[in-house]
Enzyme design. Sequence first.
Site, mmCIF file in Angstrom:
data_model
loop_
_atom_site.group_PDB
_atom_site.id
_atom_site.type_symbol
_atom_site.label_atom_id
_atom_site.label_comp_id
_atom_site.label_asym_id
_atom_site.label_seq_id
_atom_site.Cartn_x
_atom_site.Cartn_y
_atom_site.Cartn_z
ATOM 1 N N HIS A 125 0.823 -1.212 0.000
ATOM 2 C CA HIS A 125 0.000 0.000 0.000
ATOM 3 C C HIS A 125 0.864 1.272 0.000
ATOM 4 O O HIS A 125 1.985 1.277 0.519
ATOM 5 C CB HIS A 125 -0.882 -0.013 1.257
ATOM 6 N N GLU A 170 1.619 -7.406 3.357
ATOM 7 C CA GLU A 170 0.235 -7.303 3.847
ATOM 8 C C GLU A 170 -0.286 -8.728 3.997
ATOM 9 O O GLU A 170 0.134 -9.609 3.228
ATOM 10 C CB GLU A 170 -0.630 -6.541 2.839
ATOM 11 N N SER A 174 -4.490 -5.260 -0.475
ATOM 12 C CA SER A 174 -5.608 -4.342 -0.681
ATOM 13 C C SER A 174 -6.055 -4.291 -2.136
ATOM 14 O O SER A 174 -7.222 -4.116 -2.433
ATOM 15 C CB SER A 174 -5.235 -2.942 -0.220
ATOM 16 N N HIS A 202 -6.755 -5.183 5.754
ATOM 17 C CA HIS A 202 -7.932 -5.787 5.131
ATOM 18 C C HIS A 202 -8.315 -7.132 5.743
ATOM 19 O O HIS A 202 -9.178 -7.829 5.213
ATOM 20 C CB HIS A 202 -7.724 -5.909 3.614
ATOM 21 N N LYS A 233 -11.852 0.128 8.041
ATOM 22 C CA LYS A 233 -12.409 -0.805 7.040
ATOM 23 C C LYS A 233 -13.495 -1.641 7.726
ATOM 24 O O LYS A 233 -14.551 -1.094 8.012
ATOM 25 C CB LYS A 233 -11.258 -1.598 6.419
HETATM 26 C C1 LIG Z 1 -3.191 -2.134 3.153
HETATM 27 C C2 LIG Z 1 -3.545 -0.796 3.703
HETATM 28 N N1 LIG Z 1 -2.799 -0.288 4.692
HETATM 29 C C3 LIG Z 1 -3.070 0.918 5.222
HETATM 30 C C4 LIG Z 1 -4.119 1.676 4.763
HETATM 31 C C5 LIG Z 1 -4.369 3.028 5.344
HETATM 32 O O1 LIG Z 1 -5.293 2.928 6.382
HETATM 33 P P1 LIG Z 1 -6.189 4.200 6.790
HETATM 34 O O2 LIG Z 1 -7.306 4.243 5.811
HETATM 35 O O3 LIG Z 1 -6.591 3.898 8.187
HETATM 36 O O4 LIG Z 1 -5.306 5.398 6.689
HETATM 37 C C6 LIG Z 1 -4.938 1.184 3.748
HETATM 38 C C7 LIG Z 1 -6.082 1.995 3.260
HETATM 39 O O5 LIG Z 1 -6.545 1.919 2.190
HETATM 40 C C8 LIG Z 1 -4.646 -0.085 3.206
HETATM 41 O O6 LIG Z 1 -5.385 -0.595 2.211
#
Ligand SMILES: Cc1ncc(COP(=O)(O)O)c(C=O)c1O
Length: 385
Positions: A125, A170, A174, A202, A233
């Site tokens: 991400h 991850e 995402s 996620h 989420k």
């Molecule tokens: C894998 C991943 N990490 C971190 C984030 C960021 O999180 P936040 O929306 O709480 O800033 C997202 C958001 O889309 C994400 O998909």
Amino acid sequence: MNQLLERLQEKLQKRKQEGNFRILKPQSCLVDFSSNDYLGLARNSILQKNIENTLTQLPQPHLGATGSRLLSGTHPYVLDLEAFLAQIFQAEACLVFNSGYQLNTAILATIPQKNDIILCDELLHASLREGKHLSLAQSHYFRHSDLEDLEKKLQKAQEKPHTNIFVVVESVYSMDGDIAPLHEIIRLCKQYEAYLIVDEAHSTGIYGRQGEGYCIAQNLHQDIFARIYTFGKAIGGHGACIAGSKILIDYLINFARAFIYTTALPLHSYVHIRQAFEYIAENAYLQENLYQKITFFRTSLRNLSHTSILLKESYTPIQILKIGGNERTKLFAQKLQEAGFDVRPVLSPTVKAGQEIIRVCLHAFNAEKEIAELCQNILILAKEM
Ligand SMILES: Cc1ncc(COP(=O)(O)O)c(C=O)c1O
């Protein structure tokens, strides 16, 4: 127009020509197949009542936090919440940040030092990429979930003396909804003495009886240096937390600028987080519904294999239709939107040219009838294209 504005305008113009100019649109009233609200908690009226009831019982001197937690102090509710989260996430300690984005930039900017090496999955991400840029450590990407490539990079990193190696992945990706091969990654991290950081954005809420995420559900958490959970989420609120050792958490409180120099969340957000986890634990049917919907969606699209559109392998709420080509993918998404379904195209340069996709997010609250209609429309369009 001055020179700077002209330069900005040129770049915007280029985006328009390439067909990927972004604008802010009002929330759509189409059937939701795009939000991250996997369990429907952001729209759950019982949870809302629970949050309101809890808030009225708390001593709440201010609406906002009035400053950073180090400056304005921390409400006792927040300290209790962090102890509660540490229990759920089976860690020595947890620390809540204002968002997953802030937390991800903070951990990579703060923990790896100048002589260290960060190895990142190429599909990480944007927030982790940003953290990697902010870090003084060297960094390299390895091919997405490619264990051979990761091992090669680990071997190379290990040749450098006095280096801490960090591997960042991850659990549920995402963009594609696929799951990282964590058992094997952990084996490699042990072999090459690397520290593993896993973003569970996620998977938070949708795995484990209490919503404790994928790593705990797979009993992998003890072998992970730091886990990141986000609450915007499936938890339906806002904020994020890191779970790890007490030393890690104390270090972040002392050195993470994104934690130290920002106004904390309002109390409402913290209450939301705790109430949401309690709600998930008491309502197992939410996760069951979600997994039924995923199976239903995939079975309804089994005939897609006779067309040029590919449904990627994924048993998470993130389902991917591989279309290919910016124009073709945009048109496909537009037709589904016109039929009443909120699905989003993901275009190049966000993905490589030729790899453009439509991302369908499934939710516990999507009715089978809505999913069946969406799938029927997808099958008709796929035959036409
Ligand atoms: C894998 C991943 N990490 C971190 C984030 C960021 O999180 P936040 O929306 O709480 O800033 C997202 C958001 O889309 C994400 O998909």
